[in-house]
Design an enzyme around this catalytic site. Structure first.
Site, PDB file in Angstrom:
ATOM      1  N   GLU A  17     -10.837  -1.633   3.741  1.00 52.81           N
ATOM      2  CA  GLU A  17      -9.505  -1.121   4.049  1.00 52.81           C
ATOM      3  C   GLU A  17      -9.277   0.231   3.384  1.00 52.81           C
ATOM      4  OE1 GLU A  17      -6.633  -4.888   4.625  1.00 52.81           O
ATOM      5  OE2 GLU A  17      -7.077  -4.475   2.529  1.00 52.81           O
TER       6      GLU A  17
ATOM      7  N   ASP B 142       0.793  -1.230   0.000  1.00 48.26           N
ATOM      8  CA  ASP B 142       0.000   0.000   0.000  1.00 48.26           C
ATOM      9  C   ASP B 142       0.830   1.288   0.000  1.00 48.26           C
ATOM     10  OD1 ASP B 142      -1.709  -2.053   0.594  1.00 48.26           O
ATOM     11  OD2 ASP B 142      -2.483  -1.191   2.445  1.00 48.26           O
TER      12      ASP B 142
ATOM     13  N   PHE C 245       1.581  -0.376   9.925  1.00 51.31           N
ATOM     14  CA  PHE C 245       0.634  -0.588   8.835  1.00 51.31           C
ATOM     15  C   PHE C 245       0.296   0.750   8.170  1.00 51.31           C
ATOM     16  CE2 PHE C 245      -1.571  -4.968   9.558  1.00 51.31           C
ATOM     17  CZ  PHE C 245      -0.348  -5.593   9.507  1.00 51.31           C
TER      18      PHE C 245
ATOM     19  N   ASP D 297      -5.751   1.841   9.044  1.00 51.71           N
ATOM     20  CA  ASP D 297      -5.556   2.629   7.828  1.00 51.71           C
ATOM     21  C   ASP D 297      -6.144   4.041   7.940  1.00 51.71           C
ATOM     22  OD1 ASP D 297      -4.669   0.147   7.047  1.00 51.71           O
ATOM     23  OD2 ASP D 297      -6.425  -0.309   5.823  1.00 51.71           O
TER      24      ASP D 297
END
Length: 738
Positions: A456, A286, A342, A405
């Protein structure tokens, strides 16, 4: 010959003593059917040893006899411990059988004189037990105890143990907690990697003190595919060590670990893109933290610097002044005791609301540990280095497992920061005055859109359409994409600073990109008002096969940077995404072709005289009364990538089943990627090819398909096929890209 009976007796006695001293000593094989040698806590192990599997558990294999210690009692969410009675270490080794999960909270521990000496976990997730060994030679004569722990909930949250014995023979070829030591004199420790091998937990220590958290590295067992570096430049002149969770005596990699002043790798390996961003080396997924500041576009990204498969999530970093050429920067954020790093976002705190400093670049990211929580880090040097906030995390919710996220922006009307956060199957909005304390505002998603996978990477932002301000919410989902695996859906509506309300005239779900390979994309924050564009980039891969694409030193690339606009596809409003104009600077050569008119087939034999697989095609197609036309890119190996415009059924299909290497995964080319295509008289087509990727844009991005492929050689011819009456193709341009 006379035999001395006394001497004979002495010899026999000595032999008996030697035999006794070499016999194995069973600590416990659980064959009594009781835990009478253990103190039992919790409910994970039941009150007695298990006869193999518990209800709901796969078959347990490779244990000895009838019974074993099994913590699956009540399922994976049960927790508990077994603590043995004290015993004296009388042999050189302790052997035992071990299986179950690999979690940090499922392990067997040796305690010597009250101190933890060994902690060992299963090296694979398996219900088959493997032989393990501890070398306890230096602890002989000391008092010890063994503790078996299951403090883990969720999948593979259990441990299997059997046949714990003391012996003078090591019965395993697996050596747990194996340590290599070095006197640091160079910049790097180089570790050989076997790409498809199992992971090893590797802990770096300096002067006997652990540095950072363990790395997961696929250390070579049978072959060396490539190398990864561990930076030790700051520790020159000091003793450093690497401790491995386990080592097989037959593994070849550990003996090859070496110091080096440089880290050299094959950047230009096959399938490395020419003009798409890819990591310098290692794994990437990502895009994160995209922010513009002081003339620079920052692109952070999910990164594994210790291998080219997913693990060890860091934030990698690159900077560009023009969205075309990127400069690699050192890793920005590394895992810590709270968890891996993350996805997330970054903002410029112009008014110093957080107190880190005026114009600080503040990263808001997910700390992925036992829980997923939200944390902060800040930079006062234009994004070059970051300091983690000492009171992290700043937002958590233990009731939600998938809680991640964060995408944050400043909302002028309500004078607060707004966070969009993925919360399992919804997006939850939070507000904050200072980035540190957050209040829940609302939740969106129930009963609308696609819910076939976890939601997400949200992104909420405004766009103008016909003079009216609208709000767009991006939501990535995996699985559940329109053509399988990962994809990004979006919603168009209104946002009042608290709640998002979608326009219900749109036939949800609708997708940003109908290809297989555009996921987790979000937009840049802080683009200057004078520019006014909403700029986007996505991860050019799919979780169905991302770990198995045929590259070694690196895996994955980003899509082209794109500008997002609201448009009408002839039926309803859509979110168009089109390559940014800066990409035109890549054109080094342009070939103009004559207009084409055909009722059957036409071949452009050679797109470029010298074709390295990096080019752009532009054309305008007048379909007249055609029912279907196909653009088929081909190479001399008879591989081809097909773009099928099915006008009768109003679909745009991409078929990569004959595109090159397609057997990397059963899901890679098993379906034709389909997108809705409003029937029109004319289409404007723009196609980018870059080594291992194709990005097709119809009518300035009203329809988009991004698909990766792996041809044996570049496609350098184009076959145009028509079904129906005459098809006209005008204004054909082929741009060679550098």
């Amino acid at each position: 010959m006379k035999i001395n009976k006394l001497n004979t007796g002495i010899v026999v006695s000595a032999m008996l003593l030697m035999s006794c001293s070499s016999q194995d000593i069973m600590i416990d094989d659980f064959e009594s059917g009781t835990f009478d040698k253990w103190k039992v806590e919790g409910d994970a192990f039941s009150s007695t040893p298990a006869k193999g599997s518990f209800p709901g558990q796969q078959d347990v294999k490779d244990f000895q006899g009838t019974y074993l210690a099994n913590s699956f009692n009540g399922g994976d969410d049960s927790r508990g411990t077994l603590l043995s009675k004290d015993f004296t270490i009388e042999r050189n080794y302790i052997n035992f059988l071990l299986g179950g999960g690999m979690h940090s909270d499922t392990y067997i521990e040796l305690i010597v004189d009250g101190k933890s000496t060994y902690i060992t976990r299963s090296i694979v997730e398996s219900e088959s037990l493997l032989q393990m060994t501890w070398d306890v030679t230096k602890y002989k004569g000391k008092t010890a105890a063994i503790k078996i722990v299951d403090n883990q909930r969720g999948g593979w949250g259990h441990i299997l143990v059997d046949n714990i014995e003391m012996s003078n023979t090591s019965k395993s070829n697996i050596m747990p907690d194996y340590t290599l030591s070095f006197d640091a004199s160079m910049n790097y420790l180089l570790v050989p990697v076997e790409d498809q091998g199992p992971e090893s937990s590797v802990q770096l220590s300096v002067d006997g003190q652990k540095v950072g958290v363990p790395m997961n590295i696929r250390v070579s067992q049978t072959k060396v595919d490539h190398w990864v570096p561990i930076n030790i430049e700051a520790y020159k002149g000091k003793p450093v060590s690497l401790t491995f969770g386990h080592v097989k005596k037959t593994d070849i990699g550990f003996a090859q670990i070496k110091q080096s002043e440089t880290f050299d790798y094959d950047y230009n390996e096959k399938y490395r893109p020419a003009y798409h961003f890819s990591p310098q080396y290692g794994w990437m997924n990502d895009p994160n933290g995209m922010v513009y500041y002081n003339g620079e576009y920052h692109l952070f990204f999910q990164s594994n610097p210790y291998g080219s498969r997913w693990a060890n999530m860091h934030w990698g970093h690159a900077i560009s002044s023009n969205l075309v050429k990127w400069e690699y920067k050192p890793t920005s954020l590394a895992p810590d005791s709270i968890g891996s790093i993350f996805s997330g976002s970054a903002v410029v705190d112009k008014n110093n609301t957080a107190g880190f400093g005026k114009d600080a670049i503040v990263a808001i990211y997910t700390s992925a540990g036992a829980l997923q929580t939200q944390s902060l880090a800040y930079s006062l040097d234009k994004g070059r280095t970051f300091t983690k906030y000492e009171h992290n995390p700043v937002l958590s919710d233990p009731k939600i497992a998938d809680f991640r996220d964060p995408k944050v922006f400043w909302h002028q009307k309500t004078n607060q920061w707004i966070m969009s956060l993925a919360t399992s199957q919804t997006i939850t909005f939070y507000g904050s005055k200072n980035l540190k304390q957050w209040n829940k505002l609302s939740e969106f998603g129930e009963g609308i859109g696609n819910h076939d996978g976890v939601w997400e990477c949200p992104d909420l932002f405004p766009l103008k359409y016909n003079g009216q301000l609208k709000w767009v919410l991006l939501v990535s989902i995996n699985p559940g994409g329109p053509n399988g695996g990962s994809a990004t859906q979006y919603f168009i509506g209104d946002f009042d600073g608290k709640s998002f309300n979608p326009d219900m005239t749109i036939p949800y779900p609708v997708w940003l990109d109908y290809g297989r390979d555009n996921y987790a994309g979000v937009t840049w924050n802080n683009i200057p008002d004078a520019d006014g564009r909403r700029l986007f980039i996505g991860w050019m891969n799919n979780w169905d096969y991302a770990n198995f694409v045929p590259t070694l030193n690196f895996r994955s690339a980003m899509t082209l940077p794109r500008e997002l606009k609201l448009a009408n596809n002839g039926k309803h409003v859509v979110l168009a995404n089109y390559p940014v104009h800066e990409l035109e600077s890549l054109r080094s050569e342009t070939v103009l072709l004559e207009n084409i008119s055909t009722d059957k087939e036409f071949v452009i034999e050679k797109l470029l005289n010298v074709n390295n697989g990096a080019y752009e095609l532009e054309m305008e197609v007048d379909v007249l009364e055609s029912e279907e036309f196909v653009l088929e890119l081909q190479n001399k190996s008879k591989e081809h990538l097909d773009f099928i415009f099915d006008l009768k059924n109003e679909t745009l299909n991409v078929d990569r089943s004959k595109s090159g290497i397609v057997d990397i995964n059963e899901k890679f080319a098993s379906v034709v990627s389909k997108a809705p295509l409003t029937k029109k008289d004319k289409y404007k087509i723009r196609l980018f090819i870059d080594s291992a990727s194709s990005e097709l844009f119809i009518d300035e991005g009203a329809v988009t398909q991004t698909n990766i492929m792996f041809p044996g050689e570049p496609y350098n011819s184009l076959l145009i096929k028509n079904k129906g009456k005459v098809l006209k193709i005008n204004n054909i341009k082929i741009h060679k890209l550098k």
